[in-house]
Motif scaffolding. Structure first.
Motif, PDB file in Angstrom:
ATOM      1  N   GLY A 161       0.799  -1.258  -0.124  1.00  0.00           N
ATOM      2  CA  GLY A 161      -0.029   0.176   0.049  1.00  0.00           C
ATOM      3  C   GLY A 161       1.019   1.216   0.055  1.00  0.00           C
ATOM      4  O   GLY A 161       2.265   1.146   0.183  1.00  0.00           O
ATOM      5  N   TRP A 162       0.190   2.226  -0.261  1.00  0.00           N
ATOM      6  CA  TRP A 162       0.881   3.699  -0.304  1.00  0.00           C
ATOM      7  C   TRP A 162       1.063   4.480   0.933  1.00  0.00           C
ATOM      8  O   TRP A 162       0.048   4.620   1.650  1.00  0.00           O
ATOM      9  N   CYS A 163       2.227   4.516   1.606  1.00  0.00           N
ATOM     10  CA  CYS A 163       2.237   5.027   2.823  1.00  0.00           C
ATOM     11  C   CYS A 163       2.655   6.534   2.240  1.00  0.00           C
ATOM     12  O   CYS A 163       3.537   7.002   2.046  1.00  0.00           O
ATOM     13  N   THR A 164       1.331   7.623   2.667  1.00  0.00           N
ATOM     14  CA  THR A 164       1.467   8.787   2.236  1.00  0.00           C
ATOM     15  C   THR A 164       2.354   9.706   2.704  1.00  0.00           C
ATOM     16  O   THR A 164       3.297  10.489   1.866  1.00  0.00           O
ATOM     17  N   MET A 165       2.547   9.728   4.157  1.00  0.00           N
ATOM     18  CA  MET A 165       3.570  10.771   4.647  1.00  0.00           C
ATOM     19  C   MET A 165       5.044  10.245   4.758  1.00  0.00           C
ATOM     20  O   MET A 165       5.787  10.931   4.876  1.00  0.00           O
ATOM     21  N   ASN A 176      -6.117   7.419   6.706  1.00  0.00           N
ATOM     22  CA  ASN A 176      -5.436   8.051   5.550  1.00  0.00           C
ATOM     23  C   ASN A 176      -4.001   8.024   5.575  1.00  0.00           C
ATOM     24  O   ASN A 176      -3.443   8.527   4.718  1.00  0.00           O
ATOM     25  N   PHE A 177      -3.228   7.610   6.387  1.00  0.00           N
ATOM     26  CA  PHE A 177      -1.973   7.165   6.484  1.00  0.00           C
ATOM     27  C   PHE A 177      -1.278   6.373   5.536  1.00  0.00           C
ATOM     28  O   PHE A 177      -0.271   6.269   5.051  1.00  0.00           O
ATOM     29  N   TRP A 178      -2.173   5.137   5.590  1.00  0.00           N
ATOM     30  CA  TRP A 178      -1.761   4.035   4.493  1.00  0.00           C
ATOM     31  C   TRP A 178      -2.744   3.672   3.592  1.00  0.00           C
ATOM     32  O   TRP A 178      -3.989   3.364   3.980  1.00  0.00           O
ATOM     33  N   THR A 179      -2.703   3.747   2.379  1.00  0.00           N
ATOM     34  CA  THR A 179      -3.818   3.307   1.440  1.00  0.00           C
ATOM     35  C   THR A 179      -3.434   1.878   0.697  1.00  0.00           C
ATOM     36  O   THR A 179      -2.345   1.607   0.235  1.00  0.00           O
ATOM     37  N   SER A 180      -4.389   1.192   0.724  1.00  0.00           N
ATOM     38  CA  SER A 180      -4.182  -0.340   0.344  1.00  0.00           C
ATOM     39  C   SER A 180      -4.682  -0.512  -1.107  1.00  0.00           C
ATOM     40  O   SER A 180      -5.450   0.384  -1.653  1.00  0.00           O
ATOM     41  N   ALA A 181      -4.239  -1.448  -1.596  1.00  0.00           N
ATOM     42  CA  ALA A 181      -4.617  -1.701  -3.042  1.00  0.00           C
ATOM     43  C   ALA A 181      -6.241  -1.765  -3.126  1.00  0.00           C
ATOM     44  O   ALA A 181      -6.736  -1.497  -4.423  1.00  0.00           O
ATOM     45  N   SER A 182      -6.915  -2.259  -2.087  1.00  0.00           N
ATOM     46  CA  SER A 182      -8.196  -2.522  -2.337  1.00  0.00           C
ATOM     47  C   SER A 182      -9.006  -1.258  -2.370  1.00  0.00           C
ATOM     48  O   SER A 182      -9.970  -1.025  -3.114  1.00  0.00           O
TER      49      SER A 182
END
Length: 1789
Positions: free
Chosen positions: A530-534, A551-557
């Motif tokens: 997943g995307w670690c935004t910060m 909202n700190f980590w966005t998963s592929a789902s």
């Protein structure tokens, strides 16, 4: 799955490996079996064949290694731990395969069960697997407690730990394949006894309370025990072959978990049980009152709850996947890998299926309900093949089952049950060679990991609908199958442990860091990533800070639309206007930014403060823009610049966007030819200022700004060209202002043409009209010119002129491309569309090939019959060709050759007629591939066949013009490629070292036939590697014999050259050399390693006086000398004079020769008769002797088989005789074997009295305490490696420490350390390394040649110990038969009783050089001894009475050890001449004959004893006058009057004539051929012995030989010794010359026999032959060479090949590990422990220590290691203890 998904997966797999990463690996030298993790994942336990490893969890580093095999075992024997477990079958060394590896963290034990000892188990410590935690079994043990796992390497076993619960101790659930009688695993034709059926059920729950009573360990937990096992009846085992896959627990709601067994069954259809192969069985672990999950209820009996169901993956039948390979339980689903049968060698097709546990539960409830409600429904059946079952089938009962009874059954209900209807699932994923599965649920995805049989790991992401959304793969261990069980790390589920055939691997389940952007990260659809935004990176969730907050980590789902991004309001800024600030809107998943430190980052370290409104809900950010002076520079030729802007939060840029700064003035300047147009059409807001000719950004900046307008201009210009046509580009500018151009959005071009150019005829000229050219043709001047008239006058061109057509023929089917060349062939293509014909057949022109007026290419139509006609072109006028075009019928008749390799490249010739016709020809193979490189004539087509994947016959299609095939019956057969197994030679000369050798078949690269690679071929599989290599060595060097550069030769004379060759490693054959003198070849006659002989028989007369002598090897040429042809008048005159003198001498010599030749002729005739007679005699003797000896040896072999066998010495006597032959002063005189004293009873054993063999160390009691303590301390020192090496080196440095002392010390050390042969071997190796270092600096080839150091004698002793078993088992019998053969051959002829010389021998010095006729006599002898009463004994009439007694004793006592024989002088021999008369026969008595004052020994002939006479031999009470040869030779002063029995050449009788004496001196050498007679009869036995010594039994030499030879090669490699001769010499000196020659010369070391001096002499000849066979030096033999070398000179080359092959076979075998060698040495120590008195050996070693005390102390003190460990002080303590009257004590002892 659907085609789209298949393409997706193929695309994913075809790309680079991604999504997984191997973190750690651990390699095992042996095949792996099982692995397990402790509860925390801190340790990993790996079980391999014969090994058990304890590894640290995260990094897989080795902590502990334990060897658990091989062991002495037999599957037909009870485990040795069972008391009184005798076995009639031999136990052999058996590898231990691990079957169960289950850690029990609660008890701190590791359950380890192997395949040996009937599948017995151990409880080892979890902290240290080398330690046994619980001693098991106890004294009282039953076979069922030991027979836990399957006892065969290929039989399956699964184990499952059932932890303690509800007050019950831990238990072990075991499922094991039956391996007893009737199974495929049971040893055939050996025994009917089966230990497995009674003691090993297929399924059982066993006690595992490590802290309780050991007598209950591994017993069946419940009473009666039969209720806790599931065992198939003996008669049904053959029909129910169970193979277990896995045992696992699955939690059940509000109750104890269920235990499941996944297995495969080969039950046949028609049985009551399920006929499916894949089964899932369930067992309940507790009664219903334990439903809270604690298991507190009473334990459920195994068979009561046992129920099984079939699992069906895919459709039933052949398209389904019937065999279960691996399973993994998830929360709600059971995932399984299934496969179906595949051809041998191919990877089986496999599929992944998922079954819902809810469906399984429902099926179980329905089945139990149907058993009593609807028994005939076909849903369920009772397993009547199980011993513990209830037996009766399901029957209808009026009972109401409770829910817990539906789930787990009950004692009063039928059990165990089998569900007849399979539980079905549709394959999720199909793949070849799947081997294992593991599953994890992550972020709304199900991630499935699949291992394959060739070492891949696949990762499949499934969505909630169980559909594949992505797939990744990685290579774990190329070519190795993944084990069916994989486990996640308990402490970190982002790591997966998996095991392959030889490797343990820790794999990170996701490689997220390979994705650079959020879009790439989420598009990968990897559940773990997943995307670690910060942190602006793709990561695992737990690797991202604050990932659990929103909202700190966005998963592929969540989808890529949730990726963080930003939008800049007003992102385009005019440079003239500028901007004070910007507004940014943040999109996607962004955490709340309030309270965080934020900036806007414009690059180049330029930041401005960012502000967020306090009540912001739409994520707006405000930033000041760049100051004007910090705007970036505009790129050249560009009217804008882009500024990348990022929002920086807490020092990290998290989102980016672009701002564009533009300049309208640059827009007009960049495009000067279209300044106005570009300004008004740009995407920026720009305006065109007409007056100022400028592009501006504001309308107010210009009063006369314009929008887009069009203007029209007319102008005149004059252009010229000499080409047919030319285009000119035109730009317009203002006349008064040349820098201001008039815009033209499109380029203006003007075409200028010239009619006179490129128009050679009328059609070409008029045809330009289509191009817009106004041209006209002048027929009178034949010129094309501009048509200035208007309107144009129509002109008609002349008729077409056809100059050439090709080809001139074509097939009837048409399709030939006919090319027509000429003039006036039409103005345009439309003129000729329907204008071409061949007779009446139309030919269709091709537009793309048409050239106006000059060329038409048309495709011929189909003709009905064969004909020829002209080609007609009708373009308003008709033109005809001069040549005719013919329609013909091509025919194909044959193809040759008719077969070739499937690699392709075969040149074939197709024969027929009219094969040259047409324009296009193709030869198709199997209608798919083309035969290339076509060359054709009218009757043949030659082409190159393509490659084909399979061997098959294919159809060859000859196709003209892409039409139908001609003669479809022509075939070509593809055969297997040639198989190249070896190349020879493998060496050549060059400066290179080595190069691979590639072979080409018909020009195609040769490859071995193998399976076609799959679509995911690993690069290592596809890479071409040559199977062979050619080694390059330096060029050979040659010179003349004396290295001269000039050779003189007289013309006309024959010439012989001797060429010297420098040693090389090329191994060239004689036919590879070519020698030339000038242009004349020199015929090579002899080629050896060093010399080449060649001769020229023809005359070398030539006009040239100097000819080069050149030798050529391959392409290498070397001129070694110049041949000078001499001659002249002086030479002629000298020759005439010499010839005259020679002629005179010849006349005189001829007269003398004729006179003497008559005498010589008479003598020669006489000698020739003697030679022929002797040759006939020798031939007869060899034939008769061999036949007799073969008969005798056959009888001897039969006797050996029927009696006690070969008289081998016991190991302890073998050791003392080989260790202490003559080199020990201590034992040489005091402890030799006593002379055999015959006791009152014949046959009593005479014991050796060597002090090292005594059971007790005899010392006075007053000396014992100090000496025992001193010897114990001294033993400790000798077991210290550093002390012992310093001790040996210190003694060897003493000048008075003689060779005898060194040998004695080495043997004493061997005895003292015999119980620790591993330690002894390490000491010997260290000392050998020192010896090699010393020899390498001098002459390494001399190493180990003699025994001059302690370590060389230690090596001799080590070889003797290690080779004893091989000597007894393999070499002993052929060696003993050879000794018997030698003795019988000697005894077959006359033997001189004085000198011992015999008629038949191998040694020239012991040859009796007289032709004495000895007649055999068969005597009937009776003797009460050696176990037999009477025998018929064969003797010779020339035997003395002592010789007769020896032969009688040998006949009677041949099966009794020689040490138990009576002596000759202790027996009397009595002859019964008549019934009343008898005589005592003696060597000397009153009847002895006197000759010349000498008394002759009596013989059988002297007593006139007839054939078949009766004799009796008995023990004598008084001293006999029988004389042994030793007495005769050693007591000359007593028997000075004795003469030999037979005359010899040493004692010539004086009465013989001078002529007889002369003949005696000349002819005795003729008897040397008797050596050949003896050799011929013994040859078979000698060959058998050499083959036994130099042969490898079952491809495995004695362990010591392989281990030591590898050690020598390793030492040579370390020192850069690459000479193969040196290694050969080292090996020869260490084994054949050091051990075997010693044994061959001293058979009394091995057997209890009598080795006479004559046998010793014969063995010396055999030993010399063995030495020569092992040597690598050339044998320079001639007529003067000793016979002991000449006798076997012919056999030596063949023996040498055997030796070299023996060394090579050992070198090519896989190396031995130190562990294997240590295990072998430990076993040797164990077998012969307590054979020697080590205290005596220690005391003798101490004497040397005492003698050199000072030197040893100094050496210990000067060595840093021994000084640091205070070893010199400990040595002084030994001296102090032992010096307490030691010598007095020893003298008393």
């Amino acid at each position: 799955f659907c085609t789209a998904e298949a393409l997706l997966l193929l695309a994913l797999l075809a790309g680079p490996a991604a999504g997984l990463a191997v973190q750690r690996r651990f390699r095992s030298p042996t095949l792996t079996n099982n692995f397990a993790l402790d509860g925390r994942g801190g340790r990993l336990y790996l079980a391999a064949v014969n090994r058990l490893y304890q590894l640290s969890g995260p990094d897989l580093t080795l902590e502990v290694e334990e060897q658990v095999g091989p062991v002495e075992d037999n599957p037909l024997c009870h485990a040795p731990q069972l008391p009184q477990a005798s076995c009639e079958h031999a136990r052999v060394r058996t590898d231990n395969y691990n079957k169960i590896l289950q850690p029990d963290p609660a008890q701190g034990v590791l359950v380890v069960c192997g395949s040996v000892y009937q599948g017995a188990c151990q409880l080892r410590s979890l902290a240290n697997v080398s330690a046994v935690a619980v001693r098991f079994p106890p004294a009282a043990v039953f076979p069922s407690m030991l027979n836990v796992a399957a006892n065969h390497p290929n039989a399956s076993t699964v184990g499952l730990l059932l932890g303690p619960a509800g007050g019950r101790a831990a238990r072990l659930l075991v499922g094991a394949t039956y391996t007893g009688f009737g199974s495929a695993f049971f040893p055939r034709n050996q025994s009917l006894e089966d230990h497995r059926f009674e003691n090993t059920p297929e399924v059982a729950i066993r006690a595992l309370d490590a802290r309780g009573d050991p007598a209950r360990l591994f017993s069946f937990e419940l009473n009666p025990s039969d209720d806790n096992i599931l065992k198939i009846k003996q008669g049904a085992k053959a029909r129910h072959k169970l193979a277990f896959v896995r045992a696992f627990l699955q939690a059940a709601p509000r109750r104890a978990p269920y235990a499941y067994l996944a297995l495969n069954s080969e039950a046949r259809a028609g049985e009551k049980e399920s006929a499916a192969r894949s089964l899932l069985a369930r067992i309940c672990l507790a009664e219903p009152n334990g439903r809270n999950g604690s298991g507190g209820g009473e334990a459920k009996k195994l068979t009561e709850s046992y129920i099984q169901a079939a699992l069906q993956c895919g459709p039933a039948g052949g398209d389904g996947f019937s065999r279960l390979v691996s399973v993994f339980p998830a929360e709600e689903l059971l995932f399984g890998v299934f496969e179906r049968a595949a051809p041998p060698g191919a990877r089986p097709p496999a599929a992944l299926c998922a079954f819902r546990f809810a469906d399984i539960d429902g099926a179980i409830r329905r089945a139990r309900r149907a058993c009593f409600g609807e028994p005939d429904s076909g849903l369920v059946a009772v397993l009547d093949s199980v011993v513990q079952g209830t037996g009766p089938a399901c029957e209808k009962r009026n009972i109401q089952l409770q829910p817990e009874q539906l789930d787990c059954g009950a004692a009063h209900l039928q059990h165990p049950l089998a569900i007849l209807q399979p539980i079905k699932a549709t394959p999720i994923f199909e793949y070849q060679g799947l081997a294992s599965v593991a599953v994890s649920s992550v972020n709304n995805y199900t991630v499935v990991f699949l291992g394959t049989t060739n070492g891949r790991l696949l990762k499949i992401n499934l969505n909630s609908s169980v559909k594949i959304i992505s797939m990744k793969e990685i290579w774990v261990a190329y070519g190795e199958s993944v084990h069916p069980i994989m486990q996640f790390d308990p402490s970190d589920s982002s790591y997966l442990y998996l095991m392959t055939s030889y490797q343990m691997t820790r794999v990170k389940v996701a490689a997220c860091d390979q994705y650079a952007t959020c879009k790439e990260c989420l598009e990968a659809a990897d559940a773990y990533c997943g995307w670690c935004t910060m942190e602006t990176r793709c990561s695992l969730q737990h690797d991202c800070v604050n990932s659990t907050e929103p909202n700190f980590w966005t998963s592929a789902s969540e989808g890529e639309q949730q990726c963080p991004s930003m939008t800049i309001i007003s992102s385009e800024i005019n440079i003239d206007i500028g901007s004070q600030g910007i507004i940014i809107q943040i999109n996607g998943n962004i955490p709340s930014l309030n309270g965080m430190e934020m900036f806007c980052d414009y690059g180049n370290n330029i930041y401005t403060v960012a502000r967020v409104p306090s009540n912001d809900v739409n994520h707006f950010i405000y930033c000041d823009f760049l100051p004007r002076e910090k705007y970036p520079a505009f790129p050249s030729n560009q009217d804008h610049v882009i500024v990348q802007t990022a929002v920086r939060v807490n020092g990290k840029n998290i989102v980016w966007a672009n701002i564009t700064i533009y300049d309208c003035k640059r827009t007009g300047n960049i495009y000067p030819t279209t300044a106005c147009t570009s300004c008004l059409s740009t995407k920026w807001k720009c305006y065109w200022c007409t007056e100022d000719y400028m592009c501006v950004s504001r309308d107010s900046d210009c009063e006369d700004s314009l929008k887009m307008n069009h203007i029209f201009i007319s102008f005149f210009m004059q252009l010229h060209t000499s080409e047919k046509s030319h285009n000119f580009t035109i730009n317009l500018q203002l006349k008064d202002k040349p820098d201001r151009l008039i815009d033209s959005p499109q380029k203006m071009t003007v075409e200028v043409y010239n009619c006179a150019t490129g128009s050679a005829d009328c059609s070409q000229c008029l045809g330009r009209e289509d191009l817009g050219h106004r041209c006209m043709w002048s027929e009178t001047s034949s010129v094309c010119r501009l048509n200035t008239e208007s309107p144009q006058i129509p002109v008609m061109c002349p008729a077409p002129e056809i100059r050439k057509i090709e080809p001139l023929s074509g097939p009837l089917e048409g399709g030939t491309l006919l090319t027509i060349r000429g003039r006036n062939l039409g103005r345009r293509f439309n003129d000729v569309v329907n204008a071409v014909k061949i007779g009446s057949v139309r030919c269709a022109p091709l537009q793309d090939r048409y050239m106006v007026s000059e060329e038409i290419v048309c495709q011929t139509g189909e003709a009905r019959s064969i004909f020829s006609d002209v080609v007609i072109v009708n373009v308003s006028r008709e033109g005809k060709s001069r040549e005719q075009y013919s329609y013909v019928l091509p025919e194909v008749q044959s193809v040759a050759p008719g077969a070739g390799p499937k690699a392709g490249g075969t040149k074939v010739t197709i024969r027929g007629s009219n094969l040259h016709v047409g324009s296009d020809l193709r030869v198709l193979v199997n209608n798919t591939k083309q035969c290339t490189d076509l060359i054709r004539t009218a009757t043949t087509i030659t082409c190159t066949m393509p490659a084909m994947e399979l061997t098959m016959a294919v159809r060859i299609c000859v196709q003209f013009e892409n039409k139908s095939c001609i003669n479809e019956n022509i075939t070509f057969k593809y055969e297997r490629n040639p198989i190249i197994t070896v190349i020879k030679p493998t060496r050549t000369s060059s400066s290179l070292k080595s190069a691979p050798v590639d072979f080409y078949i018909n020009g195609r690269l040769y490859t071995d036939d193998r399976l076609a690679p799959d679509e995911y071929m690993h690069p290592e599989e596809a890479q071409h590697t040559s199977k062979f290599s050619l080694k390059y060595y330096a060029d050979p060097q040659f010179s003349t014999a004396k290295k001269e550069k000039w050779i003189k030769h007289h013309p006309g004379e024959p010439l012989t050259l001797v060429i010297h060759k420098e040693p090389d490693n090329l191994g060239l054959e004689s036919d590879e050399y070519q020698v030339k003198i000038g242009l004349i070849s020199c015929e090579i006659q002899i080629v050896s390693d060093k010399v080449i002989h060649c001769s020229v028989n023809e005359s070398l007369s030539t006009s040239e006086r100097q000819l080069p002598v050149t030798i050529q090897v391959g392409k290498f040429n070397q001129t070694i000398a110049m041949l000078h042809l001499g001659g002249g008048e002086t030479a002629i005159i000298v020759s005439i004079v010499i010839c005259s003198v020679l002629l005179l001498l010849s006349v005189v010599g001829l007269f003398v020769f004729c006179t003497k030749s008559r005498r010589a002729e008479r003598y020669w005739q006489k000698t020739l008769l003697q030679m022929e007679e002797m040759e006939s005699q020798i031939r007869e003797e060899i034939r008769k002797g061999f036949a007799e000896l073969q008969t005798d040896m056959t009888d001897l072999t039969k006797e050996l088989n029927r009696s006690q066998g070969i008289p081998f010495l016991e190991y302890k006597h073998f050791v003392t005789r080989t260790f202490f032959p003559k080199c020990s002063s201590l034992y040489e005189e005091r402890y030799v074997l006593p002379s055999q004293q015959l006791n009152s009873q014949v046959g009593c054993q005479v014991q050796e009295t060597h002090p090292l063999l005594l059971g007790e160390w005899k010392i006075p009691e007053n000396c014992r305490p100090n000496m025992e303590e001193g010897i114990a301390l001294f033993s400790t020192l000798l077991n210290n490696k550093h002390f012992l090496i310093v001790f040996v080196h210190a003694l060897e440095q003493q000048k008075d420490f003689a060779v005898r002392d060194r040998c004695n010390l080495a043997s004493l050390l061997t005895i003292a350390l015999h119980g620790k042969l591993e330690y002894y071997t390490s000491i010997m190796k260290d000392l050998l390394v020192d010896l090699i270092d010393a020899s390498a600096s001098k002459n390494p080839k001399l190493m180990l040649r003699r025994t001059e150091s302690v370590v060389e004698k230690m090596l001799t002793n080590w070889m003797s110990i290690c080779m004893y078993s091989f000597l007894r088992e393999t070499v002993g019998e052929p060696f003993f038969l050879l000794l018997c053969a030698i003795k019988q051959q000697i005894n077959k002829g006359s033997i001189d009783a004085i000198t011992g010389k015999a008629r038949y021998t191998l040694n020239e010095e012991w040859l009796l050089r007289e032709n004495i006729e000895a007649k055999p006599r068969n005597l009937n002898v009776s003797f009460q001894g050696c176990g037999m009463d009477s025998l018929s004994v064969r003797v010779m009439d020339t035997d003395t009475l002592s010789q007769v007694k020896e032969k009688i004793l040998e006949a009677f006592c041949k099966n009794v050890p020689y040490s138990q024989w009576p002596r000759v002088e202790d027996v009397d021999l009595e002859w019964f001449a008549t019934s009343t008369d008898s005589y005592i026969l003696r060597d000397l008595d009153d009847t002895s004959v006197m000759e010349d004052g000498r008394k002759k020994l009596n013989t059988l002939a002297h007593y006139k004893i007839p054939e078949g006479a009766s004799l009796a031999m008995s023990l004598s009470d008084k001293k006999d006058t029988t004389l042994s040869r030793g007495n005769l030779l050693n007591h000359e002063h007593i028997f000075f009057i004795l003469n030999q029995v037979l005359p010899t050449d040493e004692l010539i009788e004086h009465k013989k004539s001078h002529r007889q004496s002369h003949r005696k001196k000349v002819l005795p050498e003729i008897y040397l051929t008797r050596l050949l007679s003896t050799k011929g009869t013994l040859q078979k036995f000698l060959d058998d012995l050499f083959k036994a010594i130099l042969g490898i039994q079952e491809d495995k030499p004695p362990v010591a030989i392989k281990y030591f030879f590898d050690f020598l090669e390793e030492q040579a490699e370390k020192r850069g010794i690459s000479d193969p001769d040196t290694l050969h010499i080292w090996k020869t000196n260490s084994l054949p010359l050091r051990f075997w020659v010693n044994i061959l010369k001293n058979p009394q070391f091995v057997f209890d026999i009598d080795k006479t001096d004559h046998i010793d002499a014969c063995l010396s000849v055999i030993a010399q032959a063995f030495i020569d066979a092992c040597s690598i030096s050339d044998l320079q033999l001639g007529k003067d060479s000793p016979t002991n070398k000449l006798l076997y000179a012919k056999e030596i080359p063949e023996y040498r090949k055997i030796v070299q092959r023996y060394y090579k076979q050992i070198h090519d075998m896989p190396p031995l590990s130190e562990q294997e060698m240590n295990a072998h040495l430990a076993e040797e120590s164990r077998k012969y422990r307590n054979e020697f008195n080590t205290n005596v050996a220690m005391a003798e070693i101490y004497k040397y220590a005492k003698r050199y005390r000072t030197q040893i102390v100094n050496a210990l003190d000067s060595n840093p290691t021994t000084r640091r460990t205070q070893l010199q002080h400990k040595f002084e303590q030994v001296i102090a203890l032992m010096e307490d009257n030691i010598y007095e004590c020893c003298s008393e002892a």
